[in-house]
Design an enzyme around this catalytic site. Structure first.
Site, PDB file in Angstrom:
ATOM      1  N   GLY A  90       0.856  -1.190   0.000  1.00  0.00           N
ATOM      2  CA  GLY A  90       0.000   0.000   0.000  1.00  0.00           C
ATOM      3  C   GLY A  90       0.880   1.224   0.000  1.00  0.00           C
ATOM      4  N   GLY A  92       2.853   3.474   1.477  1.00  0.00           N
ATOM      5  CA  GLY A  92       3.475   3.591   2.789  1.00  0.00           C
ATOM      6  C   GLY A  92       4.039   4.976   3.040  1.00  0.00           C
ATOM      7  N   ARG A  93       4.205   5.715   1.974  1.00  0.00           N
ATOM      8  CA  ARG A  93       4.776   7.059   2.144  1.00  0.00           C
ATOM      9  C   ARG A  93       4.276   8.041   1.090  1.00  0.00           C
ATOM     10  NH1 ARG A  93      10.872   6.714  -0.120  1.00  0.00           N
ATOM     11  NH2 ARG A  93      10.589   5.055  -1.619  1.00  0.00           N
ATOM     12  N   ARG A 176       3.925  13.431  -8.078  1.00  0.00           N
ATOM     13  CA  ARG A 176       3.852  12.589  -9.276  1.00  0.00           C
ATOM     14  C   ARG A 176       2.487  12.744  -9.932  1.00  0.00           C
ATOM     15  NH1 ARG A 176       5.529   6.700  -8.022  1.00  0.00           N
ATOM     16  NH2 ARG A 176       3.577   6.578  -6.889  1.00  0.00           N
ATOM     17  N   ARG A 183      -2.161  -0.225  -9.707  1.00  0.00           N
ATOM     18  CA  ARG A 183      -1.047  -1.113 -10.069  1.00  0.00           C
ATOM     19  C   ARG A 183      -1.572  -2.530 -10.269  1.00  0.00           C
ATOM     20  NH1 ARG A 183       3.166   1.460  -6.416  1.00  0.00           N
ATOM     21  NH2 ARG A 183       2.214   3.466  -5.945  1.00  0.00           N
ATOM     22  N   ASP A 252       3.841  -4.674  -7.651  1.00  0.00           N
ATOM     23  CA  ASP A 252       3.284  -3.466  -7.030  1.00  0.00           C
ATOM     24  C   ASP A 252       3.868  -2.210  -7.669  1.00  0.00           C
ATOM     25  OD1 ASP A 252       5.544  -4.730  -5.515  1.00  0.00           O
ATOM     26  OD2 ASP A 252       5.609  -2.774  -4.562  1.00  0.00           O
ATOM     27  N   ASN A 253       4.878  -2.370  -8.504  1.00  0.00           N
ATOM     28  CA  ASN A 253       5.455  -1.210  -9.189  1.00  0.00           C
ATOM     29  C   ASN A 253       5.070  -1.171 -10.664  1.00  0.00           C
ATOM     30  OD1 ASN A 253       6.685  -0.370  -6.826  1.00  0.00           O
ATOM     31  ND2 ASN A 253       8.618  -1.384  -7.278  1.00  0.00           N
TER      32      ASN A 253
HETATM   33  P1  AMP Z   1       9.111   0.452  -3.272  1.00  0.00           P
HETATM   34  O1  AMP Z   1      10.129  -0.639  -3.251  1.00  0.00           O
HETATM   35  O2  AMP Z   1       9.682   1.832  -3.103  1.00  0.00           O
HETATM   36  O3  AMP Z   1       8.206   0.388  -4.441  1.00  0.00           O
HETATM   37  O4  AMP Z   1       8.219   0.259  -1.954  1.00  0.00           O
HETATM   38  C1  AMP Z   1       7.620  -0.955  -1.576  1.00  0.00           C
HETATM   39  C2  AMP Z   1       6.663  -0.702  -0.445  1.00  0.00           C
HETATM   40  O5  AMP Z   1       7.324  -0.130   0.682  1.00  0.00           O
HETATM   41  C3  AMP Z   1       5.533   0.263  -0.790  1.00  0.00           C
HETATM   42  O6  AMP Z   1       4.387  -0.183  -0.136  1.00  0.00           O
HETATM   43  C4  AMP Z   1       6.022   1.573  -0.218  1.00  0.00           C
HETATM   44  O7  AMP Z   1       4.981   2.455   0.089  1.00  0.00           O
HETATM   45  C5  AMP Z   1       6.748   1.110   1.031  1.00  0.00           C
HETATM   46  N1  AMP Z   1       7.805   2.045   1.439  1.00  0.00           N
HETATM   47  C6  AMP Z   1       8.976   2.285   0.827  1.00  0.00           C
HETATM   48  N2  AMP Z   1       9.706   3.184   1.521  1.00  0.00           N
HETATM   49  C7  AMP Z   1       8.984   3.535   2.592  1.00  0.00           C
HETATM   50  C8  AMP Z   1       9.170   4.427   3.684  1.00  0.00           C
HETATM   51  N3  AMP Z   1      10.288   5.138   3.821  1.00  0.00           N
HETATM   52  N4  AMP Z   1       8.191   4.512   4.591  1.00  0.00           N
HETATM   53  C9  AMP Z   1       7.074   3.786   4.500  1.00  0.00           C
HETATM   54  N5  AMP Z   1       6.822   2.934   3.509  1.00  0.00           N
HETATM   55  C10 AMP Z   1       7.756   2.795   2.559  1.00  0.00           C
HETATM   56 MG    MG Z   2       6.611   0.876  -5.085  1.00  0.00          MG
END
Ligand code: AMP
Ligand code: MG
Length: 487
Positions: A90, A92-93, A176, A183, A252-253
């Site tokens: 989900g 997360g940030r 963005r 996704r 998820d990406n």
């Molecule tokens: P990503 O690899 O950046 O696509 O992130 C994978 C998951 O981790 C997604 O659900 C992001 O929202 C979460 N995520 C990545 N970095 C952070 C962060 N610093 N704080 C909270 N959630 C994160």
């Molecule tokens: Mg991601």
């Protein structure tokens, strides 16, 4: 042209309700300041570029202010990460602030990345650092300028908020833009949590808003899946043709729209290297440059699995079968054009493969090779490029085939050849070391380099006076930069 308070919102995803996303307010950053804005992205919202310089702009995109009509939401999704299923991910940030529609009637999601903790933050702090925000900004706008479908970036806002990664860094947010933030992982989430009603609602939402032409087909969901397969095949063909390595092709990406999405440790190739792994944490090379092609299909199969409630397995398999041939056709078409060819011959694929093999073994700069090939008539160009190759006999043999092929291709002037080739062979790409220089300057408070680099990359095919330093191979320090996944 609109002022910032004149944007028109229509928050269609938010209206799906709490099963799909959660209301969360952005957590403001301290002392927000504009790092860089994209005029081209501003135009998508009909915004006057001058508003980027106003204090309220930095406040809006750093969590201090919000439009009354915005409805910030964190979306829930899941996904396959490095081949294994993670049941809940989900935003997360990042937060979907709302959907804006422009005068042309297009909808754009405003998504603020680095906006603080959400129910999906897991162990994370909800933040993004300046370095990764600049990288996402530059990459999205550079890919778009190259003609590669991508999410867009409106701006980066920097701050004094400390954020801990391997060391202390500063928090930033990137705004963005994309027509949708759905996704593959959204569909997987509702499939694996066994929520058929919500899954059907999601499928209707995506079909109606993003694939309305598929409504006319006898099997609308199948038509939509087919279109997703086609778009992915084309997008990945473009990545391969231009040397873009995504780095984290987890489901998820992967955008449901077939656009490049969620930038992490991505890279453009400097030297051609089919086995290049840009993600420092990808020990197995799952997302290596050449693996992007089969992984594209793997990801589509994961989506297909999640669509089994709507589409028969046989039909899904048949649609998946379109991926490779379509990929190959797009790729070959692009590579022919990169070689300056206007016609098709059976052996063209082999001509491309032989060239790449020679490049691989000699460490030839992938971008500059094609640009220089178009600088001159074929015979002269290959004679000049010859010195870059280790296997001279191999290169001479290839050059012989190429010259003969160009001869058969048609009768065009030197000028026509150059123009045609330069229109598809960029002079400037987002090399890691260029991004690194811009980031180092920005981290010490000087944003001029990020802005200049963004400007240069917005016209990658056009030679720009005084910008020679952006069209060079990397210096030794910049050749094998390791990009960490922590961002
Ligand atoms: P990503 O690899 O950046 O696509 O992130 C994978 C998951 O981790 C997604 O659900 C992001 O929202 C979460 N995520 C990545 N970095 C952070 C962060 N610093 N704080 C909270 N959630 C994160
Ligand atoms: Mg991601």
């Amino acid at each position: 042209m609109k002022a910032l308070d004149e944007l028109t919102f229509d928050n269609r995803f938010a209206r799906l309700g709490d099963a799909f996303s959660t209301h969360v307010l952005p957590e403001p950053l301290d002392e927000p300041r504009l790092v860089v804005a994209s005029n081209a992205a501003m135009a998508l919202l009909d915004l006057d570029p001058a508003v980027a310089e106003t204090p309220v702009f930095a406040e809006l995109f750093s969590g201090h202010k919000l439009w009354a009509e915005a409805e910030p939401r964190a979306m829930v999704y899941s996904g396959h990460q490095f081949g294994g299923y993670t049941p809940q991910l989900g935003d997360g940030r990042g937060l979907l602030l709302g959907e804006v529609y422009n005068e042309a009637g297009e909808h754009w999601d405003l998504h603020l990345k680095g906006a603080g903790m959400t129910p999906y933050s897991r162990m994370g702090d909800g933040r993004a650092v300046l370095r990764s925000s600049i990288r996402e900004f530059l990459a999205s706008e550079a890919l778009h300028a190259l003609g590669i479908p991508s999410s867009r970036a409106l701006c980066v806002i920097g701050s004094s908020t400390p954020v801990w990664r391997e060391k202390q860094e500063r928090g930033a947010m990137v705004l963005r833009l994309a027509p949708s933030h759905v996704r593959f992982g959204h569909f997987e989430y509702f499939y694996y949590t066994k929520k058929p009603e919500q899954q059907a609602e999601l499928a209707e939402h995506v079909l109606n808003l993003h694939y309305p032409e598929c409504r006319e087909q006898p099997e609308p969901y199948l038509a939509m899946f087919r279109e997703i397969v086609e778009r992915n095949a084309e997008m990945i063909a473009k990545w391969q043709a231009y040397g873009f390595c995504h780095g984290v092709m987890n489901t998820d990406n992967m955008s449901i729209l077939g656009i490049t999405f969620d930038f992490g440790p991505f890279a453009f190739l400097d030297d051609f290297d089919a086995h290049f792994i840009c993600n420092h944490s990808d020990h197995e090379g799952r997302y290596s440059f050449s693996n992007q092609v089969p992984i594209g299909q793997w990801n589509l199969s994961a989506l297909a699995q999640a669509l089994t409630p709507f589409i028969s397995v046989d039909a899904l398999k048949e649609a998946l079968g379109l991926y490779l041939p379509l990929y190959q056709a797009h790729y070959l078409d692009l590579m022919r054009r990169r070689l300056g060819l206007t016609t098709a011959e059976d052996d063209d694929q082999k001509l491309v493969e032989r060239l790449l093999k020679l490049m691989q073994n000699s460490g030839v700069d992938y971008t500059l090779f094609f640009r220089r090939l178009g600088d001159e008539p074929a015979a002269l160009a290959v004679a000049k490029l010859r010195d870059d190759f280790v296997d001279l006999a191999g290169f001479d043999a290839w050059a012989g085939l190429y010259k003969a092929r160009v001869e058969r291709d048609g009768d065009y002037s030197e000028e026509q050849r150059r123009e045609r080739m330069h229109a598809v062979n960029p002079l400037y790409i987002l090399r890691n070391y260029l991004a690194q220089n811009a980031i180092a300057a920005a981290e010490s408070g000087d944003y001029s380099e990020v802005r200049r680099l963004h400007e240069v990359l917005s016209k990658p095919f056009e030679e720009q006076a005084g910008m020679e330093q952006y069209a060079q191979r990397p210096p030794d320090w910049g050749k094998h930069l390791e990009i960490s996944c922590s961002s």
